[in-house]
Design an enzyme around this catalytic site. Sequence first.
Site, PDB file in Angstrom:
ATOM      1  N   HIS A  86     -46.600 -52.051  22.396  1.00  0.00           N
ATOM      2  CA  HIS A  86     -48.222 -52.053  21.976  1.00  0.00           C
ATOM      3  C   HIS A  86     -48.538 -52.782  22.902  1.00  0.00           C
ATOM      4  O   HIS A  86     -49.565 -53.316  23.325  1.00  0.00           O
ATOM      5  CB  HIS A  86     -48.242 -52.602  20.953  1.00  0.00           C
ATOM      6  CG  HIS A  86     -47.990 -53.599  20.433  1.00  0.00           C
ATOM      7  ND1 HIS A  86     -47.926 -53.867  19.103  1.00  0.00           N
ATOM      8  CD2 HIS A  86     -48.726 -54.989  20.152  1.00  0.00           C
ATOM      9  CE1 HIS A  86     -47.103 -54.736  18.667  1.00  0.00           C
ATOM     10  NE2 HIS A  86     -48.409 -55.461  19.692  1.00  0.00           N
ATOM     11  N   ASP A 222     -41.021 -50.061  18.426  1.00  0.00           N
ATOM     12  CA  ASP A 222     -42.825 -50.035  18.782  1.00  0.00           C
ATOM     13  C   ASP A 222     -42.321 -51.125  20.367  1.00  0.00           C
ATOM     14  O   ASP A 222     -42.004 -52.639  20.371  1.00  0.00           O
ATOM     15  CB  ASP A 222     -43.563 -50.951  18.295  1.00  0.00           C
ATOM     16  CG  ASP A 222     -45.042 -51.930  18.668  1.00  0.00           C
ATOM     17  OD1 ASP A 222     -45.206 -51.507  19.787  1.00  0.00           O
ATOM     18  OD2 ASP A 222     -45.432 -52.107  18.147  1.00  0.00           O
ATOM     19  N   SER A 652     -45.981 -60.849  18.901  1.00  0.00           N
ATOM     20  CA  SER A 652     -45.463 -59.763  19.209  1.00  0.00           C
ATOM     21  C   SER A 652     -44.125 -59.512  20.286  1.00  0.00           C
ATOM     22  O   SER A 652     -44.198 -60.369  21.108  1.00  0.00           O
ATOM     23  CB  SER A 652     -46.345 -58.757  19.600  1.00  0.00           C
ATOM     24  OG  SER A 652     -47.312 -58.013  18.900  1.00  0.00           O
TER      25      SER A 652
HETATM   26  N1  ARG Z   1     -50.937 -54.991  14.861  1.00  0.00           N
HETATM   27  C1  ARG Z   1     -49.971 -55.305  15.814  1.00  0.00           C
HETATM   28  C2  ARG Z   1     -50.262 -56.252  16.565  1.00  0.00           C
HETATM   29  O1  ARG Z   1     -51.536 -56.971  15.756  1.00  0.00           O
HETATM   30  C3  ARG Z   1     -50.163 -53.867  16.454  1.00  0.00           C
HETATM   31  C4  ARG Z   1     -51.148 -53.344  17.173  1.00  0.00           C
HETATM   32  C5  ARG Z   1     -50.650 -52.206  17.896  1.00  0.00           C
HETATM   33  N2  ARG Z   1     -52.058 -51.570  18.447  1.00  0.00           N
HETATM   34  C6  ARG Z   1     -52.732 -50.587  17.480  1.00  0.00           C
HETATM   35  N3  ARG Z   1     -54.067 -50.617  17.425  1.00  0.00           N
HETATM   36  N4  ARG Z   1     -51.675 -50.057  16.367  1.00  0.00           N
HETATM   37  O2  ARG Z   1     -50.717 -56.723  17.550  1.00  0.00           O
HETATM   38  N1  GLU Z   2     -49.192 -57.559  16.326  1.00  0.00           N
HETATM   39  C1  GLU Z   2     -48.613 -58.411  16.517  1.00  0.00           C
HETATM   40  C2  GLU Z   2     -49.470 -59.122  18.234  1.00  0.00           C
HETATM   41  O1  GLU Z   2     -49.456 -58.691  18.644  1.00  0.00           O
HETATM   42  C3  GLU Z   2     -48.070 -59.777  15.930  1.00  0.00           C
HETATM   43  C4  GLU Z   2     -48.175 -58.651  14.147  1.00  0.00           C
HETATM   44  C5  GLU Z   2     -48.754 -60.415  13.963  1.00  0.00           C
HETATM   45  O2  GLU Z   2     -50.145 -60.737  14.528  1.00  0.00           O
HETATM   46  O3  GLU Z   2     -48.583 -61.240  12.845  1.00  0.00           O
HETATM   47  O4  GLU Z   2     -49.095 -60.472  18.338  1.00  0.00           O
END
Ligand code: ARG
Ligand code: GLU
Length: 717
Positions: A86, A222, A652
């Site tokens: 991502h 991922d 991330s």
């Molecule tokens: N929640 C994760 C982060 O904050 C992964 C995001 C990937 N995006 C999605 N819409 N699945 O970045």
């Molecule tokens: N998916 C998140 C990022 O892009 C990490 C998840 C979080 O917020 O801890 O950094």
Amino acid sequence: MKILKYFIVFVVLFSSLISRADEGMWIPLLLEKYNFADMQKKGFKLTAEDVYSINKASLKDAIVIFGRGCTGELISDEGLIITNHHCGYGQIQKHSTVEKDYLTDGFWAMSRKDELSNPGLTVQFLVRMEDVTVKTLEGVTNEMDEAARAAMIRQNASVISKAVTEGTHYKALIRPFYYGNQYYMFVYEEFRDVRLVGAPPSSIGKFGGDTDNWMWPRHTGDFSLFRIYADKDNKPADYSLDNVPYKPKKSLAISLKGVKKGDFTMVFGYPGRTQQFLTSHAVELISQVENPHMIAIRRIILDIMGEDMDASDKVRIQYSSKYAGIANYWKKWLGENKGLQKLNAIQKKRALELKFREWALSSNERKIKYGNLLEDFDKIYKEITPYSLAKDYIFEAFFGIDINDYIKDIDNLLGAEKPPTEAELATSLEKLKIVTTNFFKDYNLSTDKKIFIAMLKSYRENAGAEFQPEVLKIIDKKFKGSIEKFADHIYSKSVFVDEKKALEFLSDYNASKRKKLMKDPMLEMYRSFMDVYEYISLKSSGMNVRLDKLYRDYVAGLMEFQKDKIFYPDANFTMRITYGQVNDYEPMDGVFYNYFTSLDGIIAKDDPAIYDYKVPAKLKELFQRKDYGRYAENGTMKVAFIGSNHTTGGNSGSPVLNANGELVGINFDRNWEGTMSDIMYDPNQCRNITLDIRYALFIIDKFAGAGHLLNEMKIVE
Ligand code: ARG
Ligand code: GLU
């Protein structure tokens, strides 16, 4: 008996002092001072110098800021980096077309020549960091007003950073910590030639999609691979065929040993933003006003985009990256609000504030310094609420309309009152032509128009009477209040909603056409909203200055009040270390979540009818044959695991390291029950989600047949 009882009490008290909960994002430079003993106690086997050093290659040299909001790490001595799928998604998407759909099919460079360049993408290494509090605050006095103070700090910071970067290609940034009670400097080296090496298909790299996002149990592969290129002297350079793979000071060894419950893990990377010191008033504003509105706005946009994406492959590819970005925080805020409520966060904050106030009022000296703080917070949050909400409507609703991103560039480059010189104008027009082509690659007019209508309506209804732009009054007069009619007008008359028309306009633009430019209805509409934004900024800037000062005093006060507590600074997208243990949790009464997931779970989720759960045939075959090579653990192909490392957005792609400092996984998310940790951490519920590195290697090797990439890695069996 009695002695034993006292002994137990003593042990419990004592150990709660030395072994802290896993909350905290620590400064690598201060590891020795604050964390090292605790880390060792939890199993860490390296020295503090191995983690962060300016005298020798250390782990920090293997870690980069990837792009503008992620972390990545070196996994070979030939510049290979791994980050999340991502995080590379924007790049993968940009290289994708309906014919060459890397999003859907994945991409693997089978030789160095095939690696794809990504204009604009950078990675940054931290050369070193330094506490510059004293130098930054030189000449600052208590009598100074906030503006004079800020000017002084800015001036000092610019002198300090100039001195350290003079004659180098480094850049230095000075950032406030603890709301301006301390300052640190960060010196970075930035590389500009970063190429895409590999990405799994979305059915692996984004498996579970938005359905599983922010949730455990999770099965997303991922990850994506990039390579840093440098010039012949190993220095940063613009993209060129003459560039060669970068030779890093340090790259991470990869462990195939996996993790088990209770194992020490640490996450090393760039957490973006946490707000642990917010007062109860702020938590109330966020959870009861801002989050609900922003959630509602994003839901509307997502529904419109989603419908058009389902109807057309072209639109699906065009909007997938935008959609994912919007969906991500939509879901995060939902979880955050739930978590804050479950934790009783507002009550807990109030209780702390009461105790703080009592303490502040119990001495004359403290009374002067801190006695009024909480009343002042209360006042200012009441004042600022409508402005905060209006600002949210500008950023979420108004800028939720895609075209405004483009018009913003038009306005910035051509809109200035002061006429540009001929040379300036020529440069601006060149830039705008590139911006135009890039923008329209991922633009669908009818989707945008639907969003435009919905967002203007939402703005009109919710942003507040004080914040209605002129253009909405014109709609009332000329279009009888019909936003639909206005949209018909503006989307047919503006030259900026169509690539061809826009390019034509730009290619014979000169000073004499300024009048025509300023009359373009899309630009007029944009500027009308920007007038409101200026008004909001003007009205709230004084409040924000006061708030900053209140927080600076409050945090200083809290640190004095809780003398024995070691406070970690809030995340501010500077390099941090967080450590904890691999651990399971109970999300609710009667439910237990194990600490790992496996390929078995992917196969169980397989459902060709649901886009997010389509398992690629090849992966199913590998599962049938149990063809896992050396990547399985007792016949099981593990996919992800969770632990108590305190992480946030920006982490991330961060390396998750074991006690020996070897790479065991890639951080990519948090659990739904723990998303409130940016504001309040709960050791029982907060977990970071890590991709097991063995699953990534298995995908590269067995699934993609790109095993040649493993030859350059240091793999510890
Ligand atoms: N929640 C994760 C982060 O904050 C992964 C995001 C990937 N995006 C999605 N819409 N699945 O970045
Ligand atoms: N998916 C998140 C990022 O892009 C990490 C998840 C979080 O917020 O801890 O950094």
